[in-house]
Design an enzyme around this catalytic site. Structure first.
Site, PDB file in Angstrom:
ATOM      1  N   TYR A 164       0.701  -1.238  -0.084  1.00 45.42           N
ATOM      2  CA  TYR A 164      -0.188  -0.141  -0.098  1.00 45.42           C
ATOM      3  C   TYR A 164       0.412   1.459  -0.411  1.00 45.42           C
ATOM      4  O   TYR A 164       1.867   1.405   0.641  1.00 45.42           O
ATOM      5  CB  TYR A 164      -0.969  -0.233   1.361  1.00 45.42           C
ATOM      6  CG  TYR A 164      -1.981   1.417   1.181  1.00 45.42           C
ATOM      7  CD1 TYR A 164      -2.926   2.133   0.434  1.00 45.42           C
ATOM      8  CD2 TYR A 164      -1.471   2.298   2.319  1.00 45.42           C
ATOM      9  CE1 TYR A 164      -3.697   2.743   0.800  1.00 45.42           C
ATOM     10  CE2 TYR A 164      -2.171   3.290   2.482  1.00 45.42           C
ATOM     11  CZ  TYR A 164      -3.422   3.817   1.581  1.00 45.42           C
ATOM     12  OH  TYR A 164      -4.552   4.971   1.315  1.00 45.42           O
ATOM     13  N   ASP A 175       9.739   2.562  -0.330  1.00 48.11           N
ATOM     14  CA  ASP A 175       8.451   3.838   0.477  1.00 48.11           C
ATOM     15  C   ASP A 175       8.564   2.813   2.274  1.00 48.11           C
ATOM     16  O   ASP A 175       8.387   1.770   2.326  1.00 48.11           O
ATOM     17  CB  ASP A 175       7.291   3.159  -0.699  1.00 48.11           C
ATOM     18  CG  ASP A 175       5.500   3.712   0.941  1.00 48.11           C
ATOM     19  OD1 ASP A 175       6.380   4.373   1.616  1.00 48.11           O
ATOM     20  OD2 ASP A 175       4.937   3.650   0.114  1.00 48.11           O
ATOM     21  N   LYS A 181       4.610   9.224   9.119  1.00 47.27           N
ATOM     22  CA  LYS A 181       4.293   8.312  10.228  1.00 47.27           C
ATOM     23  C   LYS A 181       4.917   8.752  11.100  1.00 47.27           C
ATOM     24  O   LYS A 181       4.506  10.563  11.481  1.00 47.27           O
ATOM     25  CB  LYS A 181       3.992   7.219  10.050  1.00 47.27           C
ATOM     26  CG  LYS A 181       3.103   6.493   9.140  1.00 47.27           C
ATOM     27  CD  LYS A 181       2.101   5.039   9.162  1.00 47.27           C
ATOM     28  CE  LYS A 181       1.336   5.104   8.205  1.00 47.27           C
ATOM     29  NZ  LYS A 181       1.537   4.935   6.948  1.00 47.27           N
TER      30      LYS A 181
HETATM   31  C1  LIG Z   1       0.446   4.837   5.571  1.00 47.92           C
HETATM   32  C2  LIG Z   1       1.439   4.711   4.430  1.00 47.92           C
HETATM   33  C3  LIG Z   1       1.302   5.105   2.870  1.00 47.92           C
HETATM   34  C4  LIG Z   1       0.282   6.556   3.418  1.00 47.92           C
HETATM   35  O1  LIG Z   1       0.126   7.360   4.146  1.00 47.92           O
HETATM   36  P1  LIG Z   1      -0.597   8.229   4.429  1.00 47.92           P
HETATM   37  O2  LIG Z   1      -0.520   9.452   5.993  1.00 47.92           O
HETATM   38  O3  LIG Z   1      -1.982   7.924   5.131  1.00 47.92           O
HETATM   39  O4  LIG Z   1      -1.289   8.675   2.938  1.00 47.92           O
HETATM   40  C5  LIG Z   1       1.913   4.742   2.168  1.00 47.92           C
HETATM   41  N1  LIG Z   1       2.703   3.869   2.017  1.00 47.92           N
HETATM   42  C6  LIG Z   1       2.998   3.438   3.671  1.00 47.92           C
HETATM   43  C7  LIG Z   1       4.178   2.076   3.128  1.00 47.92           C
HETATM   44  C8  LIG Z   1       2.295   3.976   4.331  1.00 47.92           C
HETATM   45  O5  LIG Z   1       2.832   2.743   4.937  1.00 47.92           O
END
Ligand SMILES: *Cc1c(COP(=O)(O)O)cnc(C)c1O
Length: 460
Positions: free
Chosen positions: A165, A260, A292
């Site tokens: 994701y 990511d 995060k």
């Molecule tokens: C949480 C997450 C996102 C998206 O971040 P948001 O701040 O919710 O838009 C993208 N990539 C990864 C791996 C994530 O865990």
């Protein structure tokens, strides 16, 4: 008592003599009110508890390792806002930084010093990152990283992995079409087939599938984007050599590699998953995304990497990207204070807490003969109700999700808030002291018994 330099002021939760009732009247009332004005009553779908059933708890406050809901019940928090609250809720140092920043104004619409300091902190922690740009969410970070990669390479196709994701970016809300190396289908209504058709979705940890996709479409592929160590299908770390295979194949075809680290960044280690698995033979990923933890609970995220690639961004280069609240002075103050607080002693505590909880959970399930596997990425872990290691999304889905719901509800009624889905990582904080950990351990026998009973019901 631990002395690890983090918030020890949180009041200890007193265990209820009897479990909390399964209903939650004040939360239910708020949910009803919310549903009238907000789709599903929530602002992010997982919060609605659809995967586990029951009423999502509306929280009124949080401190250290604890959440308190509007019915006045306390929970040990094993979600930690999906990662950001690595030091615990309302950590005094972060709170002080936020208060000081807010007193100086909320948003300037001009550059300010906190942005520079936060960027410096990120660059110092993750060696391959030479430049970063700050944004407000992980979604923005991955969306912008893709745009830079496309601008830099002059190509448009991206490769992603099933089960990873990357936020709700159109091109990345795609699921695999049939067969290998085919173009993807939209995974959400409202995503044009044309967006998804620029995306190739491959099974994770599958080097032959990667090589086949590049053999067929290599000259069109701008980038491979991957979760540094996936945590959004449950925790499914890369098999040894997989990340290096990504590097080797992308380099051979002139494509970029985007790691990511929105979830893993500054959580798995001081320099994220890169700090655990890197440096890589064949070189580092070209671009990274963060979010995060680096926002400390506020909307701050970033993308960054090689200087020559980041130079493509406006105002220096032709790739446009902007944000009214990007580098917000209050959010960057929270992020900076959080990263400064992420000392070796904090990572040591995260390791102890996560290991203690995971081992106890596993032991309790083993005692009942409940099939399960625990998987790790740093202090991030998750538990799959199935036998055998999980290496990709197909395997992650082949688990007893019903068992997770039973487990989740029992833990919740005993004052432990797990992530409300079988496909999420569990997150701990450095403020999880012995009292909080003991509370989790004390809830496990009843929850494991409930799972065991549910299996008996299913098989009878
Ligand atoms: C949480 C997450 C996102 C998206 O971040 P948001 O701040 O919710 O838009 C993208 N990539 C990864 C791996 C994530 O865990």
């Amino acid at each position: 008592m631990f002395t690890y330099g983090v918030n020890m002021t949180a009041p200890h939760l007193t265990a209820p003599l009897t479990p909390y009732p399964y209903d939650a009247p004040a939360s239910q009332a708020l949910l009803t009110r919310a549903a009238a004005v907000t789709p599903g009553g929530v602002n992010s779908p997982v919060r609605a508890f659809r995967a586990v059933g029951g009423t999502p708890r509306f929280m009124s406050s949080a401190s250290g390792p604890y959440l308190t809901d509007v019915d006045g019940r306390e929970y040990v928090d094993l979600v930690c806002s999906w990662g950001p609250m690595i030091l615990g809720h309302a950590h005094p140092d972060v709170l002080a930084a936020v208060q000081a920043a807010a007193l100086r104004g909320f948003s300037f619409g001009t550059p300010s010093e906190n942005e520079v300091a936060l960027a410096e902190e990120i660059v110092a922690r993750v060696p391959p990152v030479q430049q970063v740009r700050l944004v407000s969410s992980g979604t923005e970070a991955t969306m912008s990283a893709l745009r830079v990669a496309r601008g830099f390479t002059g190509r448009s196709t991206v490769v992603k992995f099933a089960g990873c994701y990357h936020g709700h970016v159109d091109a990345l809300l795609a699921s695999a079409g049939s067969g290998l190396a085919t173009f993807a289908l939209p995974d959400s209504a409202g995503v044009p087939a044309s967006s998804a058709s620029e995306t190739i979705v491959l099974p994770y940890n599958d080097v032959p599938a990667l090589e086949a996709a590049f053999a067929a479409h290599g000259d069109r592929i701008a980038a491979v984007i991957t979760e540094a160590s996936p945590g959004n299908m449950g925790v499914v770390p890369p098999l040894p050599g997989f990340t290096e295979a990504l590097r080797r194949v992308t380099t051979a075809h002139g494509a970029l590699l985007i790691s990511d680290e929105v979830m893993t960044g500054f959580r798995c280690s001081a320099s994220g998953w890169y700090g655990i698995e890197g440096p890589y033979v064949g070189g580092a990923p070209d671009l990274f995304t963060f979010g995060k933890v680096m926002g400390g609970g506020f909307p701050a995220a970033a993308f960054g990497g090689r200087g020559d690639i980041m130079a493509m961004l406006a105002p220096d280069g032709p790739v446009y990207q902007a944000g009214t609240l990007s580098g917000n002075p209050v959010a960057t103050a929270a992020g900076l204070a959080t990263l400064k607080g992420c000392t070796p002693v904090v990572y040591d505590r995260l390791a102890v807490v996560s290991r203690t909880i995971a081992d106890a959970t596993s032991a309790e399930f083993a005692r009942h003969g409940i099939p399960h596997v625990v998987q790790w990425a740093g202090s991030m872990f998750s538990l799959f109700f199935r036998e055998g290691a999980v290496t990709n999304y197909e395997e992650a889905r082949a688990q007893q999700v019903q068992a997770f719901s039973v487990f989740f509800q029992s833990m919740l009624s005993q004052g432990v808030h797990l992530p409300p889905s079988a496909f999420e990582a569990w997150f701990v904080s450095a403020s999880h002291d012995d009292a909080a950990v003991d509370r989790v351990l004390a809830a496990l026998p009843v929850a494991a018994q409930a799972v065991s009973d549910s299996f008996a019901t299913i098989s009878s």
